[in-house]
Enzyme design. Sequence first.
Site, short mmCIF file in Angstrom:
data_model
loop_
_atom_site.label_atom_id
_atom_site.label_comp_id
_atom_site.label_asym_id
_atom_site.label_seq_id
_atom_site.Cartn_x
_atom_site.Cartn_y
_atom_site.Cartn_z
N ASP A 97 22.53 40.65 50.40
CA ASP A 97 20.91 40.33 50.49
C ASP A 97 20.90 41.61 51.46
O ASP A 97 22.23 41.97 52.20
CB ASP A 97 21.05 39.02 51.83
CG ASP A 97 22.13 38.44 52.57
OD1 ASP A 97 21.61 39.51 53.48
OD2 ASP A 97 22.52 37.58 52.05
N GLY A 137 32.79 38.69 46.33
CA GLY A 137 32.15 39.36 45.06
C GLY A 137 30.93 39.93 46.02
O GLY A 137 30.75 39.81 47.30
N SER A 170 31.73 38.31 49.63
CA SER A 170 31.36 37.11 49.63
C SER A 170 31.80 36.67 48.32
O SER A 170 30.60 36.37 47.32
CB SER A 170 30.13 36.80 50.02
OG SER A 170 30.13 34.80 49.53
N GLU A 201 46.33 59.37 33.24
CA GLU A 201 45.75 59.30 34.04
C GLU A 201 45.34 59.76 35.36
O GLU A 201 44.13 59.51 36.53
CB GLU A 201 46.03 57.42 34.20
CG GLU A 201 45.87 56.76 32.74
CD GLU A 201 47.02 54.60 33.22
OE1 GLU A 201 46.51 54.13 32.13
OE2 GLU A 201 47.82 55.42 34.30
C1 DGJ Z 1 36.96 37.72 46.88
C2 DGJ Z 1 36.85 39.11 46.84
O1 DGJ Z 1 35.83 39.48 46.57
C3 DGJ Z 1 38.32 39.65 46.02
O2 DGJ Z 1 37.58 41.21 46.10
C4 DGJ Z 1 39.43 39.60 47.46
O3 DGJ Z 1 39.33 39.81 48.34
C5 DGJ Z 1 39.91 37.92 47.40
N1 DGJ Z 1 38.67 37.06 48.05
C6 DGJ Z 1 41.12 37.94 48.39
O4 DGJ Z 1 41.13 36.60 48.43
#
Ligand code: DGJ
Length: 727
Positions: A533, A528, A526, A613
């Site tokens: 939860d 991130g 959501s 890398e």
């Molecule tokens: C929020 C996510 O946390 C990101 O990693 C990415 O997927 C974007 N949304 C995409 O809109």
Amino acid sequence: MIHIENNVFTLHTRRTTYQFKADEHGVLLHTYYGARVGNDDLSCLIQLADRGFAPNPYDAGTNRWYSLNTLPQEYSTCGVGDYRMPAIIAENADGSHIVDLRFERFETRPGKYALDGLPAFYGGSSEAETLIITLHDSTTRLTVELYYGVFEEFDLICRAARIINRGSAPVRLLRASSACLDFPSDALDWITFDGRHIMEREFSRTPLRPGVQNIGSVRGTSSHQHNPFVMLCEHSADEDHGLCFGMALLYSGSFEAAVESNPFHDARFAIGISPHHFCWLLAPGEAFTTPEAAMVCSPTGFAAMTHCWHRAIRTHLFRGPYQFERRRPLLVNNWEATMFDFDAEKLVSIARAAAPLGIDMLVMDDGWFGTRCDDLGGLGDWTVNENKLPGGLEALVPRIRALGMDFGLWIEPEMVSEDSELYRQHPDWALRVPNRPPTLGRSQLVLDYTRKDVRDAIYAALCKVLRSADIRYIKWDFNRSLSDVWSAALPADRQGEVYHRYILGLYEMLERFHQDFPDLLIEGCSGGGGRFDAGMLYYTPQIWCSDNTDAIDRLRIHYGTSFCYPVSSMGSHVSAVPNEQTHRITPLETRGIVAMSGAFGYELDLSQATDAEKAIMTRQNADYRKYYDLIHNGDYYRLTSPFENDRYTAWAHVSADKREALVSLVMGASRAALPFITLRLRGLDESLRYRVNGQQSYLGSTLIHAGCPIPMLMGDYRSLQLHLVAE
Ligand code: DGJ
């Protein structure tokens, strides 16, 4: 083990005891929670006095010492003389706000209870026991069943309440806590995990002060701002010492966790659905079930508590093949590499670079569907954009599979853009109030998941996509908070149910995916970690931890997240530098060490990576595979706190038999003439001798009490790993 004698209910786990009793008035008194003791009736510890302004129940007669306001309660009531926080508030048909609960009966069952439509820890008869206490109000006949699930091995006690209207008139529930806990002393610290988007779950610790302190969310999600996991502990408690309690709510919507320090220096804790805009109409015969609250008590500090949570979540909350049977895929996600600007050729070029590095899966993130080329439109139109992906997934996925890689897909199934076919056809499918302009978040609206017809339509569209190609993973995103909370499908007097019905709808959808696509790995997200939860972990055994991929900020985020949630639940990727969120430059080795302490992956344009890398990445991927079991299934030890020590941060994964450990250490920004570091380890066997990185060997007791010398690391944000193997 559950011991019951004379209406004294004693719940023993390996190292703790929880006790309550139904007294002579049928009031359920909480008598003890702490280190394991015997079966004595601990109500002998409760002292009584005639306290001023502490009313007495009618049936206590002239006994002015007996007051609900001073007695420790197991599930506190309202309107009958307890002025501390109520666990339940109900508005009766006559307008009164009184719930007077008295003991009716109890029942025990082998195994752990389940909750219909809600996430819950699960366990068979050899793993857990259930106790159900029935209380009732003899006037309204409102009945409350208190559920207790006891997992002895993990010092875990789960609770939930089921509220049934056995009366003849409707009742409105205004608060229905999942659990309430009365502590005899308020000499406690309150620990919460607070933050914001791209900086979630920062550790915060403060002594209790008089009155109520609470955290929670009114956003319809558990939120980036506060987490539904909190702790209480003795002032002196730390990683290795002291009594501490962790309380988690298995819920992904608005919640409240509150603690009240009272004038007689006792403390009351309660956790449950947020009462904000909560009003649940219970018609006669209807029942309402709260989400589950889970509690772990550790008499010996935070580390032992964390191990109980991690082990319990891994074995009794995660489900499906990615629980243990299959390793989580090491993936590369295209989001930070391309954002919306990609096509099939770009994705294939990333996959082509990834395959030889030992990466298992390519995840195609946002922007593959409808007309979506930015975040202004397209959500809800779950059909492939053939301008970007000619031939659709049917053409793209086999190309990825031919490289020996699996394929995963991003979706955001709870949302709709105003600029979408779905919204043009069904404007009433979004949460919004007619005749009011809706509030936008990231230019999008939230679908009304209280409605089965809406869920069915989205499910059908997504099933079609998932069945169109060999898709092994989905990233389930959710990128705004709820607002304009109103459902076109509910009458006015039921709009107070929308927040919770939304979450029930979400869980129903997730369960459908779990049942119909049992092999699919779902990663929650959501923006991130805005919905990180224990409720989500029942459906999605990993969750994208944060949109902040900076290795140094992640040290703080992982530290806070680790108190309750297992390392294997934290989606964690290596991204490019300068980092997009902080503009910080960190060595690739450090980014790898931080990210591999989680569900590991990459999030950068590998087709642009240099040979040097790629050589580092190949090595770190091999290391991750080598240490996978240690990292995912070992015990996690925090060795330093990034909130107290900015010179360096260290942590360790230790195998259950303590014969192997992986210690990671990351330095902060470089400074001249730094003092030497001698790192004291945790979790080892004092009597074993460990060889460190195949070289010097030390006795466990030396490494724990005296420490391990850390070679001088010059330069910003350098890092190292020590692999310890018992001889
Ligand atoms: C929020 C996510 O946390 C990101 O990693 C990415 O997927 C974007 N949304 C995409 O809109």
